[in-house]
Enzyme design. Structure first.
Site, PDB file in Angstrom:
ATOM      1  CG  ASP A 176      -2.000   1.217   1.098  1.00  0.00           C
ATOM      2  OD1 ASP A 176      -1.772   1.764   0.577  1.00  0.00           O
ATOM      3  OD2 ASP A 176      -2.859   0.959   2.086  1.00  0.00           O
ATOM      4  CB  THR A 215      -6.116  12.892 -15.241  1.00  0.00           C
ATOM      5  OG1 THR A 215      -7.309  13.171 -16.040  1.00  0.00           O
ATOM      6  CG2 THR A 215      -6.220  13.363 -13.942  1.00  0.00           C
ATOM      7  CG  ASP A 216      -7.768  15.130 -19.899  1.00  0.00           C
ATOM      8  OD1 ASP A 216      -8.014  14.502 -18.901  1.00  0.00           O
ATOM      9  OD2 ASP A 216      -8.265  15.313 -20.946  1.00  0.00           O
ATOM     10  CD  GLU A 217     -11.092  13.202 -15.642  1.00  0.00           C
ATOM     11  OE1 GLU A 217     -11.904  13.430 -14.783  1.00  0.00           O
ATOM     12  OE2 GLU A 217     -11.136  11.998 -16.181  1.00  0.00           O
ATOM     13  CE1 TYR A 238      -8.269  10.072 -10.879  1.00  0.00           C
ATOM     14  CE2 TYR A 238      -9.415  11.335 -12.817  1.00  0.00           C
ATOM     15  CZ  TYR A 238      -8.371  10.431 -12.036  1.00  0.00           C
ATOM     16  OH  TYR A 238      -7.634  10.051 -13.211  1.00  0.00           O
ATOM     17  CE  LYS A 249      -3.421  11.291 -11.520  1.00  0.00           C
ATOM     18  NZ  LYS A 249      -2.757  10.130 -10.869  1.00  0.00           N
ATOM     19  CG  ASN A 305     -19.784  11.185 -23.109  1.00  0.00           C
ATOM     20  OD1 ASN A 305     -18.633  10.969 -23.518  1.00  0.00           O
ATOM     21  ND2 ASN A 305     -20.293  11.438 -21.917  1.00  0.00           N
TER      22      ASN A 305
HETATM   23  P1  NAD Z   1      -6.790   1.933 -12.409  1.00  0.00           P
HETATM   24  O1  NAD Z   1      -7.827   2.102 -11.477  1.00  0.00           O
HETATM   25  O2  NAD Z   1      -7.207   0.894 -13.633  1.00  0.00           O
HETATM   26  O3  NAD Z   1      -5.827   1.316 -11.500  1.00  0.00           O
HETATM   27  C1  NAD Z   1      -5.148   1.737 -10.395  1.00  0.00           C
HETATM   28  C2  NAD Z   1      -4.060   0.690  -9.869  1.00  0.00           C
HETATM   29  O4  NAD Z   1      -3.300   1.287  -8.593  1.00  0.00           O
HETATM   30  C3  NAD Z   1      -4.770  -0.633  -9.335  1.00  0.00           C
HETATM   31  O5  NAD Z   1      -3.919  -1.671  -9.993  1.00  0.00           O
HETATM   32  C4  NAD Z   1      -4.910  -0.648  -7.940  1.00  0.00           C
HETATM   33  O6  NAD Z   1      -4.782  -1.650  -7.291  1.00  0.00           O
HETATM   34  C5  NAD Z   1      -3.686   0.360  -7.746  1.00  0.00           C
HETATM   35  N1  NAD Z   1      -3.668   1.179  -6.390  1.00  0.00           N
HETATM   36  C6  NAD Z   1      -4.832   1.766  -5.952  1.00  0.00           C
HETATM   37  N2  NAD Z   1      -4.591   2.222  -4.561  1.00  0.00           N
HETATM   38  C7  NAD Z   1      -3.372   1.583  -4.205  1.00  0.00           C
HETATM   39  C8  NAD Z   1      -2.621   1.857  -3.123  1.00  0.00           C
HETATM   40  N3  NAD Z   1      -2.850   2.516  -2.265  1.00  0.00           N
HETATM   41  N4  NAD Z   1      -1.296   1.385  -3.189  1.00  0.00           N
HETATM   42  C9  NAD Z   1      -0.873   0.527  -4.032  1.00  0.00           C
HETATM   43  N5  NAD Z   1      -1.482   0.369  -5.413  1.00  0.00           N
HETATM   44  C10 NAD Z   1      -2.699   0.986  -5.302  1.00  0.00           C
HETATM   45  O7  NAD Z   1      -6.327   3.186 -12.864  1.00  0.00           O
HETATM   46  P2  NAD Z   1      -5.744   3.564 -14.494  1.00  0.00           P
HETATM   47  O8  NAD Z   1      -7.103   3.797 -15.408  1.00  0.00           O
HETATM   48  O9  NAD Z   1      -4.778   2.372 -15.053  1.00  0.00           O
HETATM   49  O10 NAD Z   1      -5.074   4.979 -14.146  1.00  0.00           O
HETATM   50  C11 NAD Z   1      -3.651   4.800 -13.932  1.00  0.00           C
HETATM   51  C12 NAD Z   1      -3.037   6.325 -13.592  1.00  0.00           C
HETATM   52  O11 NAD Z   1      -3.174   7.068 -14.810  1.00  0.00           O
HETATM   53  C13 NAD Z   1      -4.024   7.004 -12.371  1.00  0.00           C
HETATM   54  O12 NAD Z   1      -2.811   7.725 -11.917  1.00  0.00           O
HETATM   55  C14 NAD Z   1      -4.902   7.710 -13.245  1.00  0.00           C
HETATM   56  O13 NAD Z   1      -5.014   8.909 -12.457  1.00  0.00           O
HETATM   57  C15 NAD Z   1      -3.855   7.956 -14.608  1.00  0.00           C
HETATM   58  N6  NAD Z   1      -4.728   8.253 -15.661  1.00  0.00           N
HETATM   59  C16 NAD Z   1      -5.720   7.517 -16.102  1.00  0.00           C
HETATM   60  C17 NAD Z   1      -6.581   7.855 -17.214  1.00  0.00           C
HETATM   61  C18 NAD Z   1      -7.536   7.196 -17.819  1.00  0.00           C
HETATM   62  O14 NAD Z   1      -8.119   7.216 -18.782  1.00  0.00           O
HETATM   63  N7  NAD Z   1      -7.639   5.864 -17.246  1.00  0.00           N
HETATM   64  C19 NAD Z   1      -6.144   8.914 -18.075  1.00  0.00           C
HETATM   65  C20 NAD Z   1      -5.105   9.850 -17.654  1.00  0.00           C
HETATM   66  C21 NAD Z   1      -4.666   9.601 -16.558  1.00  0.00           C
HETATM   67  P1  TYD Z   2     -15.659   7.711 -17.607  1.00  0.00           P
HETATM   68  O1  TYD Z   2     -15.238   6.559 -18.381  1.00  0.00           O
HETATM   69  O2  TYD Z   2     -15.848   7.543 -16.287  1.00  0.00           O
HETATM   70  O3  TYD Z   2     -14.338   8.752 -17.664  1.00  0.00           O
HETATM   71  P2  TYD Z   2     -13.936  10.258 -17.155  1.00  0.00           P
HETATM   72  O4  TYD Z   2     -15.298  10.672 -16.209  1.00  0.00           O
HETATM   73  O5  TYD Z   2     -12.749  10.307 -16.451  1.00  0.00           O
HETATM   74  O6  TYD Z   2     -13.878  11.083 -18.504  1.00  0.00           O
HETATM   75  O7  TYD Z   2     -16.812   8.764 -18.385  1.00  0.00           O
HETATM   76  C1  TYD Z   2     -16.266   9.136 -19.811  1.00  0.00           C
HETATM   77  C2  TYD Z   2     -17.599   9.916 -20.073  1.00  0.00           C
HETATM   78  O8  TYD Z   2     -18.818   9.088 -20.034  1.00  0.00           O
HETATM   79  C3  TYD Z   2     -18.016  10.955 -18.897  1.00  0.00           C
HETATM   80  O9  TYD Z   2     -18.441  12.031 -19.791  1.00  0.00           O
HETATM   81  C4  TYD Z   2     -19.116  10.259 -18.256  1.00  0.00           C
HETATM   82  C5  TYD Z   2     -19.884   9.604 -19.379  1.00  0.00           C
HETATM   83  N1  TYD Z   2     -20.259   8.419 -18.667  1.00  0.00           N
HETATM   84  C6  TYD Z   2     -21.747   7.909 -19.004  1.00  0.00           C
HETATM   85  O10 TYD Z   2     -22.374   8.762 -19.637  1.00  0.00           O
HETATM   86  N2  TYD Z   2     -22.371   6.857 -18.522  1.00  0.00           N
HETATM   87  C7  TYD Z   2     -21.757   6.116 -17.710  1.00  0.00           C
HETATM   88  O11 TYD Z   2     -22.319   5.083 -17.238  1.00  0.00           O
HETATM   89  C8  TYD Z   2     -20.290   6.346 -17.508  1.00  0.00           C
HETATM   90  C9  TYD Z   2     -19.248   5.513 -16.485  1.00  0.00           C
HETATM   91  C10 TYD Z   2     -19.803   7.394 -17.935  1.00  0.00           C
END
Ligand code: NAD
Ligand code: TYD
Length: 350
Positions: free
Chosen positions: A59, A130-132, A155, A159, A254
């Site tokens: 962790d 993230t871009d968020e 979230y 970040k 979307n």
């Molecule tokens: P994910 O939720 O699929 O994976 C997160 C991982 O972190 C999991 O394997 C989880 O077990 C591990 N984790 C969570 N809490 C933990 C802790 N306390 N200690 C150790 N491990 C822990 O996330 P993802 O979509 O693969 O995103 C990975 C990174 O990229 C994140 O930092 C996210 O903010 C960033 N990111 C994601 C996206 C996207 O579209 N998914 C886009 C831009 C940036």
């Molecule tokens: P998501 O995959 O949760 O990514 P993020 O919120 O990080 O952009 O959602 C992508 C877009 O889809 C977002 O505008 C929210 C929308 N969304 C739905 O309309 N229905 C859903 O059930 C989910 C999970 C997301």
């Protein structure tokens, strides 16, 4: 080199781990992951026995454990992906996002600082963000690396905070760092709570497709393997103390994306075109829903020569094929606690 990758059992992390393990046979690649609901070692089955790969369950919030880990392994670099990553869950439980995304990141920074303090030379703390963090765009414009932070969800606020801490450790202690901020990823191994895998799973099971609000929200989608390639490139050739935006040059509303997904799924499942579209259900909007994200990725393109290699059509096809060919993976992750989350999240539909 010994590299620590955190969150390597998650969606993006598993693709990054695989890329590094396969490419850098002489490096020791350590994957630290708590295996929360989002972490899944099945994502790494193909490389789990490679001699340069080490998995450590733990962790990032446990300071003593993290300090000991850095002492034992003497990491040269950290690629930090571990996080709570789902916006809807952050609305339900903001503190768990503060804990892992903020506190956990600072724990890692402290441990790195302690071990590296005599000599930051050739060390790197690479933070994946993230871009968020930039908040929302209107109908026009793009996020650049100098756009002000303006996060709207718990979230994105967590970040943004972690990004600030990484930068602050650079300014205050001289920690060599890089941050990259990426747009929405899609592809294989994504947990089916995010839009694309959730809707693929629901189409397979003839369940409603819950579109939030009017569906006119825009995201910029990038194939996950192109993100992993960008991360490797930035890790090797990025400048320390810099931020890089990564995006797909690929904006979709979307509702348009969902309609395209429905058509592709109909043809893959040999259903008549229009079948899956009937599953679209407009539900209560997400509170604080960001209207539009879009990335200006010209810095990484011009400075490092990176561009997405996969078109959205190709990427979506590969993604659908993977989910259809990996129904065991899907059913393993959609049982248990995920079902309870799903019921709670969507039973208030309009
Ligand atoms: P994910 O939720 O699929 O994976 C997160 C991982 O972190 C999991 O394997 C989880 O077990 C591990 N984790 C969570 N809490 C933990 C802790 N306390 N200690 C150790 N491990 C822990 O996330 P993802 O979509 O693969 O995103 C990975 C990174 O990229 C994140 O930092 C996210 O903010 C960033 N990111 C994601 C996206 C996207 O579209 N998914 C886009 C831009 C940036
Ligand atoms: P998501 O995959 O949760 O990514 P993020 O919120 O990080 O952009 O959602 C992508 C877009 O889809 C977002 O505008 C929210 C929308 N969304 C739905 O309309 N229905 C859903 O059930 C989910 C999970 C997301």
């Amino acid at each position: 080199m010994t590299i620590l990758i955190t969150g390597g059992a998650g969606f993006i992390g598993s693709h990054v781990v695989r890329l590094f393990v396969n490419k850098y046979k002489n490096y020791k690649i350590c994957n630290l992951d708590l295996l929360t609901y989002a972490g899944n070692l099945e994502n790494l089955k193909d490389i789990e026995n490679e001699p340069n790969y080490h998995f450590i369950k733990g962790d990032i919030n446990d300071s003593d454990f993290i300090n000991n880990l850095f002492k034992t392994y003497q990491f040269d670099a950290v690629i930090h992906l571990a996080a709570e990553s789902h916006v809807d869950r952050s609305i339900e439980d903001p503190l768990s996002f503060v804990k892992t995304n903020v506190f956990g990141t600072v724990n890692l920074l402290n441990a790195a600082k302690k071990i590296w303090k005599e000599d930051f030379e050739r060390k790197l703390f690479y933070h994946i963000s993230t871009d968020e963090v930039y908040g929302t765009l209107g109908e026009t414009g793009l996020f650049t690396e100098t756009t002000s932070y303006d996060p709207n969800s718990p979230y994105s606020a967590s970040k943004a905070s972690s990004d600030h801490f990484v930068r602050a450790y650079g300014e205050t202690y001289g920690m060599p760092y890089i941050i990259s901020n990426c747009s929405n990823n899609y592809g294989q191994n994504q947990f089916p709570e995010k839009l694309i895998p959730l809707f693929i799973n629901n189409i397979i099971n003839n369940k409603p497709l819950p579109v939030y609000g009017d569906g006119n929200y825009t995201r910029d989608w990038l194939y996950v393997i192109d993100h992993a390639i960008a991360i490797e490139l930035i890790f090797c050739s990025g400048k320390t103390g810099e931020t890089y935006n990564i995006g797909g040059f690929n904006e979709w509303k979307n509702i348009d994306l969902v309609k395209l997904l429905c058509e592709q799924m109909d043809s893959k499942l040999n259903r008549s075109i229009g079948t899956s579209k009937k599953l679209i259900t407009y539900v209560k909007d997400r509170p604080g829903h960001d209207l539009r994200y879009a990335i200006d990725a010209s810095k990484i393109k011009n400075e490092l020569g990176w561009e997405p290699s996969v078109t959205f059509e190709e990427g979506l096809k590969k993604t659908i094929d993977w989910y259809l060919n990996n129904e065991d993976w899907l059913s393993n992750v959609t049982t248990g606690t995920y079902q309870a989350y799903y019921e709670k999240q969507y039973n208030n539909s309009k």
